[in-house]
Structures are given as structure tokens and as C-alpha cells.
Motif scaffolding. Structure first.
Motif: not given
Length: 179
Positions: A138-148
């Protein structure tokens, strides 16, 4: 057995009209069907057809929903109701025939076998989809991947993602229309 159809009666000889037996199905849903052959021969073939477009034939590409050769004429399979299925009552034909190189013709004849017709009540989706998703970060850093993960109800058939700010890069073959 298919939905509420559970015909455990004595097998008919040749053809049987069991269209008084019916079950309800919904477009875009999958349902298990179990066929039990009362007189199994290892070379029996099984074919199941559903007249999804209700044009009184089984000639359309998606209407032969099960075709098994030399399987004893029985087993459990999944049938998915196509989005194009016409709402209302339609016919499902189950055919077991002795031996061959295909599951047979839904309207053909053989020396040994049986054909049974049933009614399938196709229901369209009446409720609009309700969007619901979770994210693994829910709080990704720049460049991190988020999977929905899609938890939406009422069987959505399309997706449209937008982000603010629009600095998102889709990965893994996904795009703004991916589930």
C-alpha cells in the motif's frame, strides 16, 4: 449429475427425452458435470452438446462441450457457459456410444449407445459488477512493484485501471485493461 439434474433412473434404450429434468446456469460460470455409464465398455465414447444459441442444432463451435473417446463413456468434466449464450431454456444432449474415433454426431445413430436430452436454463448476469481489489503493497517506494488481486463480485468482464499521478509502468504483460 449437472447442477440440479440428477438422473439415476434406469438407462433408456436408444433415446430418452428427459427435458423435464432441468438446471439453472449463469453465463461466464463453470459447472461440474458427472456422467455415470450404467453399462461400461472401455471403448465407449462420450459426447455432450448444449445449444447455447438456441438455434435447434449443435453445429456451432462452442456447443460440443465434452468429447471423450474410449473413456468408458463416463467421468467428471467442467462446462463453462459462454458469454454469448442466449438466456432461457435450451437443450443439453448427452450421448454415449460404443467405440470409434470421435465422440459421435449429436444427431447420428450407432448400433450400441444411448442419447438423453435435458433442459438447461441459461441466466444472464443481472447485477452489475462491484469492484473490489486488494494490493500487496500500500505504500510502495519508487520502482517497487505492486500486485493487485481482484475480489470483484458479479462476474466483471472488463477492467479499466487509472492512477494518479499517472506514473505507473505495467509489468508482466499487463495493461490498463488487465484483470
Amino acid at each position: 449429475q449437472f447442477g440440479s439434474i440428477n438422473n439415476t433412473g434406469t438407462p433408456a434404450s436408444g433415446y430418452a427425452d428427459y427435458t423435464a429434468f432441468s438446471t439453472d446456469v449463469t453465463v461466464n460460470q463453470s459447472y461440474p458435470i458427472t456422467i455415470t455409464n450404467g453399462n461400461v465398455y472401455s471403448t465407449d465414447d462420450l459426447g455432450i452438446w448444449i445449444d447455447w444459441n438456441q438455434d435447434c442444432d449443435y453445429d456451432d463451435a462452442d456447443e460440443n462441450v465434452v468429447c471423450e473417446i474410449s473413456n468408458g463413456g463416463q467421468g467428471t468434466y467442467n462446462i463453462t457457459v459462454p458469454a454469448s449464450a442466449v438466456s432461457g431454456a435450451t437443450t443439453m444432449r448427452v450421448r454415449i456410444k460404443y467405440s470409434g474415433t470421435d465422440c459421435g454426431n449429436p444427431c447420428g445413430s450407432t448400433t450400441f449407445g444411448e442419447v438423453e436430452d435435458y433442459t438447461v436454463n441459461v441466466q444472464s448476469i443481472t447485477q452489475p459488477p462491484v469492484a473490489d481489489f486488494i494490493a500487496d503493497n500500500l505504500v510502495p517506494a519508487t520502482g517497487e512493484t505492486v500486485t493487485f488481486t481482484d475480489l470483484s463480485t458479479n462476474i466483471p468482464t472488463s477492467w479499466s485501471w487509472s492512477f494518479d499521478p499517472n506514473t505507473v509502468t505495467f509489468v508482466g504483460g499487463t495493461n490498463a485493461s488487465s484483470q
